[in-house]
Design a protein around this motif. Sequence first.
Motif, PDB file in Angstrom:
ATOM      1  N   TYR A 290       0.747  -1.194  -0.016  1.00  0.00           N
ATOM      2  CA  TYR A 290      -0.109  -0.039  -0.063  1.00  0.00           C
ATOM      3  C   TYR A 290       1.237   1.515  -0.114  1.00  0.00           C
ATOM      4  CZ  TYR A 290      -3.184   3.952   1.729  1.00  0.00           C
ATOM      5  OH  TYR A 290      -2.814   4.542   1.993  1.00  0.00           O
ATOM      6  N   HIS A 291       0.559   2.080  -0.986  1.00  0.00           N
ATOM      7  CA  HIS A 291       1.302   3.570  -0.781  1.00  0.00           C
ATOM      8  C   HIS A 291       0.315   4.420  -1.033  1.00  0.00           C
ATOM      9  CE1 HIS A 291       3.959   7.003  -2.122  1.00  0.00           C
ATOM     10  NE2 HIS A 291       4.663   5.953  -0.516  1.00  0.00           N
ATOM     11  N   LYS A 292      -0.056   5.357  -0.644  1.00  0.00           N
ATOM     12  CA  LYS A 292      -0.930   5.955  -0.549  1.00  0.00           C
ATOM     13  C   LYS A 292      -1.109   7.409  -1.898  1.00  0.00           C
ATOM     14  CE  LYS A 292       1.923  10.041   1.036  1.00  0.00           C
ATOM     15  NZ  LYS A 292       2.336  11.529   2.372  1.00  0.00           N
ATOM     16  N   LYS A 293       0.010   6.971  -2.439  1.00  0.00           N
ATOM     17  CA  LYS A 293      -0.010   7.604  -3.762  1.00  0.00           C
ATOM     18  C   LYS A 293      -0.495   6.901  -5.236  1.00  0.00           C
ATOM     19  CE  LYS A 293       1.263  12.148  -3.634  1.00  0.00           C
ATOM     20  NZ  LYS A 293      -0.093  13.311  -2.994  1.00  0.00           N
ATOM     21  N   LEU A 294      -0.331   5.544  -4.709  1.00  0.00           N
ATOM     22  CA  LEU A 294      -0.742   4.529  -5.862  1.00  0.00           C
ATOM     23  C   LEU A 294      -2.105   3.691  -5.927  1.00  0.00           C
ATOM     24  CD1 LEU A 294       3.466   2.718  -5.983  1.00  0.00           C
ATOM     25  CD2 LEU A 294       2.316   4.493  -7.046  1.00  0.00           C
ATOM     26  N   SER A 295      -2.452   3.192  -6.502  1.00  0.00           N
ATOM     27  CA  SER A 295      -3.046   2.429  -6.637  1.00  0.00           C
ATOM     28  C   SER A 295      -3.469   1.778  -5.478  1.00  0.00           C
ATOM     29  CB  SER A 295      -3.680   1.981  -8.038  1.00  0.00           C
ATOM     30  OG  SER A 295      -2.488   0.772  -8.651  1.00  0.00           O
ATOM     31  N   ILE A 296      -4.394   0.353  -5.265  1.00  0.00           N
ATOM     32  CA  ILE A 296      -4.652  -0.595  -4.113  1.00  0.00           C
ATOM     33  C   ILE A 296      -4.238  -1.627  -5.143  1.00  0.00           C
ATOM     34  CG2 ILE A 296      -5.938  -1.919  -3.176  1.00  0.00           C
ATOM     35  CD1 ILE A 296      -7.469   1.331  -2.513  1.00  0.00           C
ATOM     36  N   ALA A 297      -3.319  -2.325  -4.639  1.00  0.00           N
ATOM     37  CA  ALA A 297      -3.123  -3.779  -5.339  1.00  0.00           C
ATOM     38  C   ALA A 297      -3.360  -4.522  -4.371  1.00  0.00           C
ATOM     39  CB  ALA A 297      -1.551  -4.006  -5.394  1.00  0.00           C
ATOM     40  N   ALA A 298      -2.965  -4.928  -2.729  1.00  0.00           N
ATOM     41  CA  ALA A 298      -3.508  -5.756  -1.892  1.00  0.00           C
ATOM     42  C   ALA A 298      -3.135  -6.688  -2.079  1.00  0.00           C
ATOM     43  CB  ALA A 298      -5.247  -5.967  -1.657  1.00  0.00           C
ATOM     44  N   ASN A 299      -1.834  -7.362  -2.925  1.00  0.00           N
ATOM     45  CA  ASN A 299      -1.657  -8.828  -2.782  1.00  0.00           C
ATOM     46  C   ASN A 299      -0.121  -8.550  -2.167  1.00  0.00           C
ATOM     47  OD1 ASN A 299       1.294  -6.608  -3.446  1.00  0.00           O
ATOM     48  ND2 ASN A 299       1.139  -6.822  -5.201  1.00  0.00           N
TER      49      ASN A 299
ATOM     50  N   SER B 268      16.844 -10.755  -5.867  1.00  0.00           N
ATOM     51  CA  SER B 268      16.485 -11.752  -4.033  1.00  0.00           C
ATOM     52  C   SER B 268      15.810 -11.320  -3.109  1.00  0.00           C
ATOM     53  CB  SER B 268      17.043 -12.874  -3.847  1.00  0.00           C
ATOM     54  OG  SER B 268      17.796 -13.715  -5.086  1.00  0.00           O
ATOM     55  N   ARG B 269      15.241  -9.762  -2.915  1.00  0.00           N
ATOM     56  CA  ARG B 269      15.046  -9.540  -1.520  1.00  0.00           C
ATOM     57  C   ARG B 269      13.446  -8.721  -1.917  1.00  0.00           C
ATOM     58  NH1 ARG B 269      19.972  -5.561  -1.185  1.00  0.00           N
ATOM     59  NH2 ARG B 269      21.709  -7.098  -0.192  1.00  0.00           N
ATOM     60  N   CYS B 270      13.300  -9.272  -2.813  1.00  0.00           N
ATOM     61  CA  CYS B 270      12.063  -8.938  -3.576  1.00  0.00           C
ATOM     62  C   CYS B 270      10.781  -9.300  -3.133  1.00  0.00           C
ATOM     63  CB  CYS B 270      12.188  -8.704  -5.612  1.00  0.00           C
ATOM     64  SG  CYS B 270      10.189  -8.125  -6.074  1.00  0.00           S
ATOM     65  N   ILE B 271      10.044  -8.644  -2.431  1.00  0.00           N
ATOM     66  CA  ILE B 271       8.494  -9.303  -2.029  1.00  0.00           C
ATOM     67  C   ILE B 271       7.703  -9.038  -2.804  1.00  0.00           C
ATOM     68  CG2 ILE B 271       9.321  -8.986   0.672  1.00  0.00           C
ATOM     69  CD1 ILE B 271       7.649  -6.769   1.059  1.00  0.00           C
ATOM     70  N   ASN B 272       8.210  -8.564  -4.582  1.00  0.00           N
ATOM     71  CA  ASN B 272       6.661  -8.420  -4.965  1.00  0.00           C
ATOM     72  C   ASN B 272       5.211  -7.927  -4.416  1.00  0.00           C
ATOM     73  OD1 ASN B 272       8.419 -11.155  -5.772  1.00  0.00           O
ATOM     74  ND2 ASN B 272       7.324 -10.724  -7.583  1.00  0.00           N
ATOM     75  N   CYS B 273       5.443  -6.711  -4.185  1.00  0.00           N
ATOM     76  CA  CYS B 273       5.135  -5.972  -3.497  1.00  0.00           C
ATOM     77  C   CYS B 273       4.126  -4.942  -4.757  1.00  0.00           C
ATOM     78  CB  CYS B 273       5.388  -4.418  -3.095  1.00  0.00           C
ATOM     79  SG  CYS B 273       6.101  -4.009  -3.225  1.00  0.00           S
ATOM     80  N   THR B 274       4.957  -5.018  -6.060  1.00  0.00           N
ATOM     81  CA  THR B 274       5.139  -3.961  -6.702  1.00  0.00           C
ATOM     82  C   THR B 274       4.620  -2.376  -7.390  1.00  0.00           C
ATOM     83  OG1 THR B 274       2.208  -4.712  -7.407  1.00  0.00           O
ATOM     84  CG2 THR B 274       3.787  -6.004  -7.980  1.00  0.00           C
ATOM     85  N   ARG B 275       4.969  -1.998  -6.303  1.00  0.00           N
ATOM     86  CA  ARG B 275       5.115  -0.825  -5.846  1.00  0.00           C
ATOM     87  C   ARG B 275       6.021   0.249  -7.560  1.00  0.00           C
ATOM     88  NH1 ARG B 275       6.110   1.857  -0.048  1.00  0.00           N
ATOM     89  NH2 ARG B 275       4.310   1.650   1.243  1.00  0.00           N
ATOM     90  N   CYS B 276       6.675  -0.160  -7.547  1.00  0.00           N
ATOM     91  CA  CYS B 276       7.415  -0.408  -8.808  1.00  0.00           C
ATOM     92  C   CYS B 276       6.632  -0.358  -9.981  1.00  0.00           C
ATOM     93  CB  CYS B 276       8.738  -0.721  -8.663  1.00  0.00           C
ATOM     94  SG  CYS B 276       8.996  -2.171  -8.775  1.00  0.00           S
ATOM     95  N   VAL B 277       6.345  -1.214  -9.942  1.00  0.00           N
ATOM     96  CA  VAL B 277       5.810  -1.114 -11.511  1.00  0.00           C
ATOM     97  C   VAL B 277       4.526  -0.741 -11.231  1.00  0.00           C
ATOM     98  CG1 VAL B 277       3.616  -2.708 -12.609  1.00  0.00           C
ATOM     99  CG2 VAL B 277       6.008  -3.936 -11.353  1.00  0.00           C
TER     100      VAL B 277
END
Lengths: 162, 760
Positions: free
Chosen positions: B35-44, B145-154
């Motif tokens: 979750y990031h206030k400026k980004l859309s909600i992915a809830a993943n 490998s550290r990525c937790i696939n939150c997809t914030r960057c995407v």
Amino acid sequence: MNKLIKFFKSFLLLELLKGMSVTGKYFFARHITVEYPEEKTPQSFRFRGQHAQRRYPNGEERCIGCKLCEAVCPAMAIKIEVAERADGSRRTTQYDIDLTKCIFCGFCEESCPVDAIVETRVFEYHGEKRGDLYFTKEMLLAVGDKHEEQIAKDRAADAKYR
Amino acid sequence: MINIEIDGKHIETENGSTVIEAAHKAGIAIPHFCYHKKLSIAANCRMCLVQVEKAPKPLPACATPVTEGMKVFTHSDQAVKAQKGVMEFLLINHPLDCPICDQGGECMLQDISVGYGAGHSRYQEEKRMVLSKDIGPLVSAEEMSRCINCTRCVRFGQEIGGKMELGQAFRTEHAEIVSFLSSTVDSELSGNMIDLCPVGALTSKPFRYKARSWELSRRRSISAHDSLGSNLAVHTKNNQVLRVLPIENEAINECWLSDKDRFAYEGLNTSDRLTKPMIKQDGKWQEVEWQVALEYAANGLRHIANGAGAEQVGGLATGGSTLEEMYLLQKLMRGMGSDNVDFRLRQSDFSADGKQQGTPWLGLSVADISRADRLLIVGSFLRKDHPVLAARIRQAVKKGLNVSLIHSADDDQLMHIAHKTIVAPDALVNTLSQVAQAVDAKQSDGIAGSLLSGERVAVLLGNFAQQHPQASQLQTLAQQIAVSTKGKFGFIGDAANSVGGYIAQATPGAKGMNAASMMASPRKAYVLLNVEAELDCANPQQAMAALQSADTVIVLSAYKNKALDYADVLLPIAPFTETSGTFISTEGRVQSFKGVVKPLGEARPAWKVLRVLGNLLKLDGFDFDTSESVRDEALEGVDVSAKLSNAITGVEVKAEVSAAGMQRVSDVPIYATDAVVRRSVPLQATADAAIPKVWMHSEELNNIGVKSGMNVKVNQGSGSVKLACCADDKLPKGVVRIAAGHPATSALGAMFGTITVERA
């Protein structure tokens, strides 16, 4: 009357014999004085003496420059600079411990995630001039190389308590 | 409004908000990653699971809208058990390399695992490995490998950057973040992905292994590289700037920062920094003491002013100089009796001087752009010139802002442009006046129709329009359109202090000469503040000729630059990180800052240098102890907003007959705008900093018989350069686009005008 008793006590060497009996008792008792430097007290495997930097068996230095010891050191005795080595790994370019500042609390050893900085059993070291007790990375690695066997043994002994 | 209860706390929140927003508003922390206030909600990431009364299972707080009477428990047994379970899963594959991770100490995963992670891992199997990627010189994806696939960057790329440059490929355990076809991430906002990444997967490449977060001192500063005035947190260690991060300011840069602001610091302490005053004697440069250099400079100026006359002295500054520096420069010039002072080095039309009623500015606040519903942008390479402002406009477009563009090049702005007209530079005035007429005629289609249908209209003139040879006519027309549509109009300033320069009165008076005329009719003496003439001036050929013919050139610069060729005295001054000062942003916001590190070597803040020069020349009113006192005198105790006005009168609009031949269109590439940026090695390694090409319509290329990729010879004025050409069919015909402000093109002449291209 008192004078008379005192005279006989002296005359019969009673005080001397009393003193000699103490001497005699300790003459046969177990010795607890340690004749340093010919003799040494036993040391715990957790003894916190001079610092050393360790290496892995393949010769690679353990330290990865995470700077946790620098951060935790209450005496601010550690100074570390880090850079990326040619192979891409994170390594220190400078790792200095000022042993005149160090208070031998062992926090550095405790904070180290790779058991790189350790305190050895060595306590007999000295410096003759200002700066002699400022240990650089090379000096620390040399100490580690010299005592690695003992260091490894001590870490193994302590391992089950950690 | 809706009433809910979180952890027994009664909260009133807006209808449509989510549980996590309501909780954050009430100061209740809910652990989260994606979750990031400026980004859309992915809830993943599922970290924000909370217990909701009457819900059978825990719900993600970031994706659960509030409903009336909802009771939420963020720390109940059920919630904590769910959160700990998620944490265990996230840590299964996360490497235990915190000690060498640059994110260590400021890592969300690290922080939250302290609260929700187990002391030991039950996972015995091998962890997954994700190969490292090279996604460019700014963002490091070495440790994916550290990525937790939150997809914030995407999501950042898709939503804020405007272009999806990273994506998630594959599924489940094989999921990984990749760039498309192993390309680099070229967004001018890419550095924000580093801030967004909650773990150490995306980190700053120039900062790699430089310091741990706890070693750094954080100091506030203001961006010196564009006119937005972004708030910066400059992180320093051992008197060196090691990185720059944004400070959140919703009214200016929100929580973003352009790569230019973020990575320019790498250009601060380069090997060509000037650290000692230097004077040129018998054609040889030698390092001298400050006293010697200052007296030499003062004597040189006094000699010219007393001999040839004060009007033979000219002062030039760049728009990136601070208010204090520019104020003292103009005070020095006017104290000597010269009125020749200017900071608008890339401007070519000065006919608006004296016809303007105030200081030209944005015309509305930056935050108001988000609220506008119609926007006409005239002459702007918006995305490259003002990256963060463009991101703001991009967000507004999604909420219904209708953007129209009139320009001479059609770069992808990565946002929906409703109407656009791309014409050659000499047709720009004509096109805008047609729009003005159409607006007056209440035309219902095209740009005019778009503007007329809006309620909050803004017309903004970009850098290109300000540098245009008929800039004052464009301003008049923009004013006309704004009046007819009851909107606002203004300029998106081209430099950090483009409003401050006017406020500091660093513009010529009625008798004085402006930047262009000082070069066209060379002066005998120049004082240059921060100027790299061959790159900063509208016409580098003319500028270099004028400077080379001058008797005395006093250069106040942080770097040893080309000035070694033409200057007589080099005075080392401090860049913005080493001096206190003030920038007035394009919206008229006065922002003062302090130096974050000590000046390098013997460099000194320019305001101090100018003060001493004033003292040595025995001028009145140069007794300042602090930069604040200079600022207070420059601002005259009047609110800056009272001086801001874009109103212009008395300019006749006449469509100029176009001269024969090809016309030059020039942008200043994003990483060529000022001296610090030009020296930043990582920025210069980006795709945006590639050697400029000659862009032409493919038919024009055919006309001279070359193919895209071949070298062509470009002639303008007395100079010519050989560069590779490239076809751009979106350019109007008869136009050659060549970047200015770049060493590869500095041999050419003016940024506008005719130019010839031939086969090399």
